[in-house]
Design a protein around this motif. Sequence first.
Motif, short mmCIF file in Angstrom:
data_model
loop_
_atom_site.label_atom_id
_atom_site.label_comp_id
_atom_site.label_asym_id
_atom_site.label_seq_id
_atom_site.Cartn_x
_atom_site.Cartn_y
_atom_site.Cartn_z
N GLU A 127 28.99 6.08 51.01
CA GLU A 127 28.04 5.05 50.59
C GLU A 127 26.61 5.48 50.87
N ARG A 128 26.38 6.11 52.01
CA ARG A 128 25.04 6.58 52.33
C ARG A 128 24.56 7.61 51.30
N PHE A 129 25.44 8.54 50.98
CA PHE A 129 25.11 9.55 49.98
C PHE A 129 24.86 8.90 48.62
N ALA A 130 25.70 7.94 48.26
CA ALA A 130 25.56 7.26 46.97
C ALA A 130 24.23 6.51 46.88
N VAL A 131 23.81 5.88 47.98
CA VAL A 131 22.52 5.18 48.00
C VAL A 131 21.39 6.17 47.72
N ASP A 132 21.43 7.34 48.35
CA ASP A 132 20.41 8.36 48.12
C ASP A 132 20.38 8.80 46.66
N VAL A 133 21.55 9.01 46.08
CA VAL A 133 21.63 9.45 44.68
C VAL A 133 21.11 8.37 43.75
N LEU A 134 21.50 7.12 43.99
CA LEU A 134 21.04 6.01 43.15
C LEU A 134 19.52 5.86 43.21
N LEU A 135 18.96 6.01 44.40
CA LEU A 135 17.50 5.88 44.54
C LEU A 135 16.77 7.03 43.86
N ALA A 136 17.38 8.19 43.83
CA ALA A 136 16.71 9.38 43.29
C ALA A 136 16.83 9.50 41.78
N CYS A 137 17.86 8.91 41.19
CA CYS A 137 18.11 9.09 39.76
C CYS A 137 17.24 8.19 38.90
N ALA A 160 16.16 0.82 31.50
CA ALA A 160 17.20 1.81 31.75
C ALA A 160 18.59 1.18 31.66
N ALA A 161 18.68 -0.10 32.06
CA ALA A 161 19.98 -0.80 32.01
C ALA A 161 20.22 -1.45 30.66
N ARG A 162 19.21 -1.36 29.77
CA ARG A 162 19.28 -2.01 28.46
C ARG A 162 19.50 -3.51 28.58
N GLY A 163 18.80 -4.07 29.55
CA GLY A 163 18.85 -5.52 29.74
C GLY A 163 19.95 -5.94 30.69
N PHE A 164 19.85 -7.19 31.12
CA PHE A 164 20.84 -7.77 32.03
C PHE A 164 21.28 -9.12 31.48
N ARG A 165 22.57 -9.35 31.45
CA ARG A 165 23.08 -10.66 31.06
C ARG A 165 23.35 -11.54 32.26
N ASN A 166 23.48 -10.90 33.42
CA ASN A 166 23.82 -11.61 34.66
C ASN A 166 22.64 -11.53 35.61
N PHE A 167 22.11 -12.70 36.01
CA PHE A 167 20.95 -12.71 36.89
C PHE A 167 21.25 -12.10 38.25
N LYS A 168 22.44 -12.33 38.78
CA LYS A 168 22.79 -11.78 40.10
C LYS A 168 22.68 -10.26 40.10
N ASN A 169 23.15 -9.64 39.02
CA ASN A 169 23.06 -8.18 38.93
C ASN A 169 21.60 -7.74 38.82
N TYR A 170 20.81 -8.50 38.09
CA TYR A 170 19.38 -8.21 37.94
C TYR A 170 18.68 -8.29 39.29
N SER A 225 18.24 6.64 36.30
CA SER A 225 19.02 5.48 35.87
C SER A 225 20.33 5.43 36.64
N VAL A 226 20.92 4.25 36.67
CA VAL A 226 22.21 4.07 37.35
C VAL A 226 23.30 4.85 36.63
N SER A 227 23.23 4.92 35.31
CA SER A 227 24.24 5.65 34.55
C SER A 227 24.21 7.14 34.91
N GLN A 228 23.00 7.68 35.14
CA GLN A 228 22.90 9.08 35.55
C GLN A 228 23.50 9.28 36.93
N ALA A 229 23.24 8.33 37.85
CA ALA A 229 23.82 8.41 39.19
C ALA A 229 25.34 8.32 39.13
N CYS A 230 25.85 7.45 38.28
CA CYS A 230 27.31 7.31 38.13
C CYS A 230 27.94 8.63 37.68
N GLU A 231 27.25 9.32 36.77
CA GLU A 231 27.77 10.60 36.28
C GLU A 231 27.81 11.63 37.40
#
Length: 417
Positions: free
Chosen positions: A118-128, A391-401, A130-136
């Motif tokens: 999780e710590r590593f994933a947080v670093d990757v998400l912050l650095a990328c 980057a997320a192409r919009g949000f339909r869910n406010f909680k996720n936003y 977009s989230v889709s790039q981090a997921c890849e």
Amino acid sequence: MGRLERMSIDNELQKHYALLLGIGSPWQVKAVELKLAEKQVDIELGWQWGEAAKCPECGRECSIHDSAPERTWRHLDTMQFETLIRARVPRADCPEHGVKTMKVPWAAPQGRFTLLFERFAVDVLLACASVSQACELLGLGWEAAHEIMRRAVERGLERRELDQLKHLGMDEKSFKRGHSYITLLSDLEQSRVLDVVEERTAEAAGQLWATLTPEQKQSVEAVAVDMWEPFIQSIQEAVPEADIVHDKFHVSKYLGEAVDKVRRQEHKELLAQGDETLKGTRQLWLYNPQNFSPEQRKEFAELKDQQLKVARAWAAKELFSRFWTYQEQGWARRFFKDWFGWVSRSRLKPMSDVAWLLKRHLDNLLTYLTHHITNAVTEGLNSKIQSIKSAARGFRNFKNYRTRILFFCGKLDLYPL
């Protein structure tokens, strides 16, 4: 290879992974299996039976009732091989809290990933970008990445300290298409979003203020905000001792929009006479002349010398910038009186309308001279939020936003370790 030699290697491998995982007694690495076809390393952990269990609620040592069904956690990759941890976690039989599954040292309760992952994933998400790039890069699905962000934000909010909140900003941001908005409360001194709620009403703003304790609200000295009455009302009710500051960025926006209205009206009138003087000049009246190219500077100078209504509107807008340079409120009031008199007699209705708006809110314009705060920080955060949204192409869910905004703009302590 002999049986004893193989056993020795296996034992060394188990010790190696135990050190990498930070696993100690009574947990131990029971087996490590390399699955070449799946490009996967499978690590089985086991509890040393006979050791006392600990209740996850109170930490009390007690007997073991049984083991929970086997669970799997994703760990940091081993040489680009996906690494999984498997274990049956004992359930403690606590006299006070009943039968409870114990906490494990490598993951948070209910977590699907190890703390190190999780710590590593947080670093990757912050650095990328977009989230889709981090997921890849992480080899995760969107839902798994969002769950990591949600848990990180939850941790960060629990740890966050909000002592001495001095200067805050309140602003709106679009959410969905159409008239759908969110309201943000920002800490201007630390350039961070404190929280976000749906809508841009007085009730929504009240929800934001409710996230602060009475002591935190009492420390607020000033709030930078637009001239949106529901926001002003909420500030007066929640932090009545704080000054309301209508910053120069919003004022400049109102004046710029008024100049553009004058230009459009005049352009329409001139076109009716076959005059295309103002065709293609919109940017010249709205942009900072200091950023003009030599050709634009020459064209603008020629336009200003003509007897154009938009030139007078532009001059009024530019002249108002002097208001922010005064040190004393008395001199600023005198300047505003003269400026207002000129604009209100100019027969340029869009400019006159803004002048009256500023007059109604003059006291909260003058507070800028005391605090010198603007919503520039909030506008910068809004730009970052817009990038997140795009980057997320919009949000339909406010909680996720909200989760995404606080993850990237909240300056929270997101790490599990």
